[in-house]
Design a protein around this motif. Structure first.
Motif, PDB file in Angstrom:
ATOM      1  N   ALA A   1       0.343  -1.142  -0.067  1.00 26.50           N
ATOM      2  CA  ALA A   1       0.269   0.420  -0.194  1.00 26.50           C
ATOM      3  C   ALA A   1       0.749   1.540  -0.180  1.00 26.50           C
ATOM      4  N   PRO A   2       1.658   1.117   0.884  1.00 28.19           N
ATOM      5  CA  PRO A   2       2.574   2.506   0.410  1.00 28.19           C
ATOM      6  C   PRO A   2       3.240   3.059  -0.728  1.00 28.19           C
ATOM      7  N   LEU A   3       3.999   1.416  -1.315  1.00 23.09           N
ATOM      8  CA  LEU A   3       4.392   2.150  -2.831  1.00 23.09           C
ATOM      9  C   LEU A   3       3.667   2.604  -3.568  1.00 23.09           C
ATOM     10  N   VAL A   4       2.167   2.069  -3.533  1.00 20.36           N
ATOM     11  CA  VAL A   4       0.992   2.331  -4.352  1.00 20.36           C
ATOM     12  C   VAL A   4       1.044   3.851  -4.109  1.00 20.36           C
ATOM     13  N   THR A   5       0.361   4.395  -3.236  1.00 25.17           N
ATOM     14  CA  THR A   5       0.440   5.533  -2.197  1.00 25.17           C
ATOM     15  C   THR A   5       1.557   6.756  -3.092  1.00 25.17           C
ATOM     16  N   LEU A   6       2.878   5.705  -2.926  1.00 20.33           N
ATOM     17  CA  LEU A   6       3.921   7.031  -3.365  1.00 20.33           C
ATOM     18  C   LEU A   6       3.879   7.091  -4.380  1.00 20.33           C
ATOM     19  N   ALA A   7       3.314   6.127  -5.351  1.00 14.61           N
ATOM     20  CA  ALA A   7       3.939   6.721  -6.652  1.00 14.61           C
ATOM     21  C   ALA A   7       1.869   7.112  -7.115  1.00 14.61           C
ATOM     22  N   GLY A   8       1.305   7.399  -5.895  1.00 15.45           N
ATOM     23  CA  GLY A   8       0.182   8.073  -6.407  1.00 15.45           C
ATOM     24  C   GLY A   8       0.237   9.945  -5.917  1.00 15.45           C
ATOM     25  N   LEU A   9       1.555  10.424  -5.059  1.00 22.78           N
ATOM     26  CA  LEU A   9       2.229  11.241  -5.124  1.00 22.78           C
ATOM     27  C   LEU A   9       1.743  12.399  -5.364  1.00 22.78           C
ATOM     28  N   PRO A  10       2.488  12.354  -6.609  1.00 23.98           N
ATOM     29  CA  PRO A  10       2.165  13.682  -8.268  1.00 23.98           C
ATOM     30  C   PRO A  10       0.242  13.630  -7.781  1.00 23.98           C
ATOM     31  N   ARG A  11      -0.122  13.261  -7.906  1.00 22.44           N
ATOM     32  CA  ARG A  11      -1.734  13.283  -7.587  1.00 22.44           C
ATOM     33  C   ARG A  11      -2.211  14.521  -6.447  1.00 22.44           C
ATOM     34  N   ILE A  12      -1.524  14.235  -5.082  1.00 22.32           N
ATOM     35  CA  ILE A  12      -1.643  14.963  -3.653  1.00 22.32           C
ATOM     36  C   ILE A  12      -0.639  16.073  -3.897  1.00 22.32           C
ATOM     37  N   ILE A  13       0.269  15.906  -4.406  1.00 20.82           N
ATOM     38  CA  ILE A  13       1.261  16.922  -4.791  1.00 20.82           C
ATOM     39  C   ILE A  13       2.270  18.042  -6.088  1.00 20.82           C
ATOM     40  N   PRO A  14       0.654  18.404  -6.626  1.00 20.54           N
ATOM     41  CA  PRO A  14       1.376  18.071  -8.047  1.00 20.54           C
ATOM     42  C   PRO A  14       2.699  18.977  -8.767  1.00 20.54           C
ATOM     43  N   THR A  15       2.626  20.246  -7.115  1.00 17.15           N
ATOM     44  CA  THR A  15       3.386  21.345  -8.087  1.00 17.15           C
ATOM     45  C   THR A  15       4.536  20.812  -6.729  1.00 17.15           C
ATOM     46  N   LEU A  16       6.252  21.391  -7.487  1.00 19.79           N
ATOM     47  CA  LEU A  16       6.935  21.041  -6.156  1.00 19.79           C
ATOM     48  C   LEU A  16       7.014  22.493  -5.636  1.00 19.79           C
ATOM     49  N   PRO A  17       7.750  21.915  -3.952  1.00 19.14           N
ATOM     50  CA  PRO A  17       7.300  22.935  -3.177  1.00 19.14           C
ATOM     51  C   PRO A  17       8.921  23.464  -3.154  1.00 19.14           C
ATOM     52  N   GLY A  18       9.558  23.201  -3.646  1.00 15.14           N
ATOM     53  CA  GLY A  18      10.290  24.548  -4.129  1.00 15.14           C
ATOM     54  C   GLY A  18      11.565  24.239  -2.970  1.00 15.14           C
ATOM     55  N   GLN A  19      11.517  22.724  -1.828  1.00 15.85           N
ATOM     56  CA  GLN A  19      12.229  22.471  -1.220  1.00 15.85           C
ATOM     57  C   GLN A  19      12.336  21.344  -1.042  1.00 15.85           C
ATOM     58  N   PRO A  20      13.561  21.444  -0.406  1.00 18.95           N
ATOM     59  CA  PRO A  20      13.597  19.001   0.518  1.00 18.95           C
ATOM     60  C   PRO A  20      12.756  19.685   1.030  1.00 18.95           C
TER      61      PRO A  20
ATOM     62  N   PHE B   1      -6.963   5.555  -0.986  1.00 23.77           N
ATOM     63  CA  PHE B   1      -6.512   6.438  -2.352  1.00 23.77           C
ATOM     64  C   PHE B   1      -5.234   5.071  -3.360  1.00 23.77           C
ATOM     65  N   GLU B   2      -5.250   3.945  -1.994  1.00 21.17           N
ATOM     66  CA  GLU B   2      -4.370   3.022  -2.769  1.00 21.17           C
ATOM     67  C   GLU B   2      -5.233   2.449  -3.874  1.00 21.17           C
ATOM     68  N   PHE B   3      -6.371   2.411  -3.881  1.00 19.86           N
ATOM     69  CA  PHE B   3      -7.012   1.234  -4.960  1.00 19.86           C
ATOM     70  C   PHE B   3      -7.205   2.136  -5.877  1.00 19.86           C
ATOM     71  N   GLN B   4      -7.593   3.789  -5.521  1.00 22.02           N
ATOM     72  CA  GLN B   4      -7.999   4.401  -6.527  1.00 22.02           C
ATOM     73  C   GLN B   4      -5.914   4.667  -8.328  1.00 22.02           C
ATOM     74  N   VAL B   5      -5.310   4.738  -7.196  1.00 14.37           N
ATOM     75  CA  VAL B   5      -4.174   4.859  -7.543  1.00 14.37           C
ATOM     76  C   VAL B   5      -3.963   3.780  -8.840  1.00 14.37           C
ATOM     77  N   ALA B   6      -4.416   2.401  -8.274  1.00 12.29           N
ATOM     78  CA  ALA B   6      -3.608   1.106  -8.518  1.00 12.29           C
ATOM     79  C   ALA B   6      -4.665   0.969  -9.769  1.00 12.29           C
ATOM     80  N   THR B   7      -5.883   1.200 -10.181  1.00  9.43           N
ATOM     81  CA  THR B   7      -6.324   1.063 -11.163  1.00  9.43           C
ATOM     82  C   THR B   7      -6.648   2.557 -12.163  1.00  9.43           C
ATOM     83  N   GLY B   8      -5.742   3.611 -11.692  1.00 10.55           N
ATOM     84  CA  GLY B   8      -5.855   4.909 -12.532  1.00 10.55           C
ATOM     85  C   GLY B   8      -4.932   4.545 -13.597  1.00 10.55           C
TER      86      GLY B   8
END
Lengths: 179, 590
Positions: free
Chosen positions: B210-229, B323-330
């Motif tokens: 589940a964490p790896l799937v969520t990790l792959a879906g992070l760009p959906r939650i954080i679409p723009t870069l924060p500009g710092q680490p 969220f994992e379900f939706q990322v996996a099927t996206g």
């Protein structure tokens, strides 16, 4: 692909069925080919047989039509030709009066000559001499030659008799023999 | 004694002969629709109907049925099964699911177990030679983890390892993380696969982290870069995963932290601080993402200056569905859509090679080897079709041949025998006919005395104008060697006296036309064929020699020859060639 199944499936699922089907097809085609070949040979023989049988029927018909003639012709040879001619002329002579028709010579040759000499068919020559009127001679010859077609005229010499009332006729016939 | 499951009734191909392997494969081909339905061999996430299960804590926290149609996914909440359910229970569960939620058109079911109950990271041993291709490293880790993980002592049948890359890192000694998850749920998914074999209904399974799937879906939650680490904390009920990103959005490191037995996360802040220092990240932003389906936000790790992210607020995310379900099927993002965090090397690589959806609970090698592959099934299917077609063709060919044989056997020609024909009889008949012809020829009206006398009559129709002193007629055959028939010459010689009228008449006769006319007349009267002058095989010649009668004394009536002023000598020759019908046969009749 599962390597554990691959070879056995290809071998038993493809190669063997293909071999069986090809073998079966080859067997069927071979059998059919043999059958057709035998049939063609037999058919050809059958056509030949039919042709021969048709010919035979035609020949039998022809022979059947010819048989009465042959029997009639062979009957001509039942009596020796020379004596038959002699007997026939004796009968003819009785129909005419005195000097109108007289047989004055008869001689039978033993060898072939004249027309008969040209053929391997057995024949004899018969020499005949007559004295008579023109019409009596001609009538006698008509009867003789019509009744005995085996007589083929080799020569005839007709001259007036010295008294000029009748004619002398010297004839040579080839008489065909059956044997 | 327990009954064997469908899978247990199969024998491993290595224990079978080649023929046995074929029979087992053919049995599967006949008893299932493996050769027709490609879903038997497709990944669970590629199927149109998918059952997504969220394993968290001691059981399955939530379950959703995803139905994909025309690119759209419809989610249905369903009762989750028990993780420790036995085969009988799962059989009932699956039957109920199919009858209540799957339409009759459903050709298959994908069971996707999202593993949110454990997550561990093992250190990859410093490699002497780091493979250039990360995929190669992935296979090495899956097949021989002891070669990649330092101090790895777990049995391969108990723990599953998968490689997760850090594509954006510059630390080539640590190109990624070895994710470690136990196989405690392997049996759960295997029972689903057993049921698939039993019910002949394709059920494909997958165990995702589940964490790896969520990790792959992070760009959906954080679409723009924060500009710092930044550091993203993925919070579950029993653990949290910390993902450290550079200012450019590249993943640098993953760390997992187990929660206390009370469920409360330990001091995550200290870990973040330590790791940031180790990674030389300057003042990273902390983003906390609560993902547990069981706990509330009270158990979310507490971090100072951290932002709490709520994925439910994102557009295009279905509220209430994990969220994992939706990322996996996206759907995968198209290259032109890769912007912001999605455009980094990290997420491009994760998306392209599907690193986040690796199956941690894939069927064992032994189980995989048990079943023939899709190619073998297709070979069996099309081989069977080909065999049936060939059998029909063979039957037709055989039938046609049989019909032909029947026709031939009924033909009288087949039964005719050459020896049945008496060709000798024909020869005998021909001989008889030939014999008849010869006799017919021998007895033909070739030369008759009475006809010659009739000819004399016709030559001199006025008997008072002529006196014939001699008629000499001869028939002379002409034999040639090897000829079938002999030609012949008939000759008439007439000597006599004539008066002027008769001489004139004789002169008329002394022409081809004249003598032909006489012969024609005699032929018509007597019917004697030998006098027919029209045959091409006959030649008629006449020669008249006439002179004055030196003894002519009209006053001496006692002598006939002195009464006529002319004397004549008439010779008529008629030649028959060997081809004439009256030519004499040279051979004897039999």
């Amino acid at each position: 692909m599962n390597p554990f199944y691959k070879e056995s499936i290809i071998f038993f699922g493809v190669v063997i069925p293909v071999l069986i089907v090809v073998g079966a097809f080859a067997l069927v085609l071979h059998y059919k080919g043999e059958l057709e070949q035998s049939y063609a040979v037999k058919r050809s023989a059958y056509v030949e047989i039919q042709k021969i049988e048709k010919q035979r029927r035609a020949l039998e018909t022809t022979v059947g039509q010819q048989d009465p003639h042959m029997q009639r012709w062979m009957a001509l040879f039942e009596k020796p030709t020379a004596s038959a001619v002699n007997g026939f002329l004796t009968e003819v002579q009785k129909k005419f009066a005195g000097e109108d028709f007289q047989q004055i010579a008869f001689r039978r040759g033993n060898s072939s000559g004249g027309i008969g000499g040209a053929s391997a068919q057995p024949s004899i020559q018969i020499q005949l001499g007559f004295r008579g009127t023109y019409s009596a001679l001609q009538n006698a010859f008509v009867e003789l030659e019509s009744s005995m077609p085996q007589l083929q005229l080799d020569s005839i010499k007709v001259t007036p008799n010295v008294n000029n009332r009748v004619l002398n006729a010297d004839l040579v016939y080839t008489a065909w023999q059956n044997e | 004694m327990d009954t064997l499951t469908a899978m247990e009734s199969l024998v491993h191909p290595t224990e079978l002969s080649a023929w046995g392997r074929f029979l087992q494969a053919r049995s599967l081909h006949r008893e299932t629709n493996r050769s027709k339905n490609p879903d038997w061999y497709r990944p669970a996430l590629a199927l149109n109907c998918q059952l997504h299960l969220f394993a968290e804590g001691e059981g399955i926290a939530t379950a959703r049925l995803a139905s994909r149609s025309g690119g759209l996914v419809t989610w249905t909440e369903v009762e989750p099964p028990e993780l420790d359910a036995d085969l009988e229970t799962l059989r009932g569960y699956l039957a109920n699911l199919r009858s209540e939620h799957l339409s009759g058109k459903a050709r298959s079911l994908g069971v996707v177990l999202h593993l949110a109950d454990e997550f561990a990271i093992s250190e990859i041993a410093p490699l002497h030679e780091v493979p250039d291709d990360l995929v190669e490293l992935k296979f090495l880790l899956e097949e021989a983890p002891q070669e990649v993980i330092e101090g790895q002592t777990h049995a391969a049948d108990q723990v599953s390892f998968r490689f997760f890359p850090y594509p954006g890192t510059e630390n080539m000694q640590q190109p990624g993380a070895a994710i470690q998850i136990s196989r405690k749920h392997q049996e759960f998914l295997r029972l689903f696969r057993d049921l698939a074999e039993e019910t002949k209904f394709p059920v494909r399974t997958m165990g995702l982290s589940a964490p790896l799937v969520t990790l792959a879906g992070l760009p959906r939650i954080i679409p723009t870069l924060p500009g710092q680490p930044f550091c993203v904390v993925l919070s579950y009920s029993t653990f949290s995963v910390l993902a450290f990103f550079s200012a450019e959005g590249e993943l640098l490191m993953l760390r997992s932290i187990r929660n206390h037995s009370s469920g409360v996360a330990p001091n995550v802040g200290a870990v973040v601080h330590t790791m940031s220092a180790a990674l030389e990240l300057d003042d990273p932003v902390s983003l906390v993402l609560p993902l547990s389906q069981k706990d509330g936000r009270d158990k979310v790790p507490q971090l100072q200056n951290a932002s709490l992210l709520d994925w439910n607020e994102i557009e295009a995310v279905v509220d209430g569905v994990p969220f994992e379900f939706q990322v996996a099927t996206g759907e995968k993002l198209a290259p032109e859509q890769r912007q912001g965090l999605a455009g980094t090397r990290t997420f491009d690589e994760i998306d392209t090679n599907e690193w986040a959806t690796q199956d941690f609970l894939a069927p064992s090698q032994e189980e995989s080897e048990m079943l023939p592959g899709t190619v073998e099934m297709k070979v069996l299917r099309f081989g069977g079709i080909g065999l049936k077609v060939a059998a029909v063709l063979l039957l037709l060919a055989g039938g046609w041949t049989g019909l032909r044989a029947f026709q031939i056997l009924r033909d009288p020609a087949w039964h005719a025998k050459r020896e049945d024909v008496n060709a000798t009889a024909n020869q005998l008949l021909l001989q008889r006919i030939e014999n008849f012809k010869k006799w017919d020829s021998f007895l033909a009206d070739r030369s008759k005395a009475w006809v010659s006398m009739e000819l004399l009559n016709r030559l001199f129709p006025n008997s008072s104008a002529v006196v014939v002193t001699e008629l000499n007629h001869t028939v002379r055959p002409e034999t040639m060697r090897d000829q079938k028939n002999a030609s012949l010459v008939k000759e008439w010689r007439l000597n006599g006296y004539a008066n002027e009228d008769a001489l004139k008449h004789l002169t008329t006769i002394n022409t081809r036309e004249g003598i032909n006319e006489v012969f024609k007349g005699v032929h018509e009267v007597t019917g004697d064929a030998s006098l027919d002058p029209t045959h091409d095989t006959r030649n008629l010649v006449v020669d008249l020699k006439a002179s004055e009668n030196k003894r002519y004394k009209p006053d001496a009536p006692e002598s006939l020859d002195s009464q006529f002023p002319f004397q004549f000598n008439l010779t008529i020759s008629q030649r028959f060639t060997a081809d004439d019908e009256l030519a004499i046969p040279t051979s004897a009749a039999r």
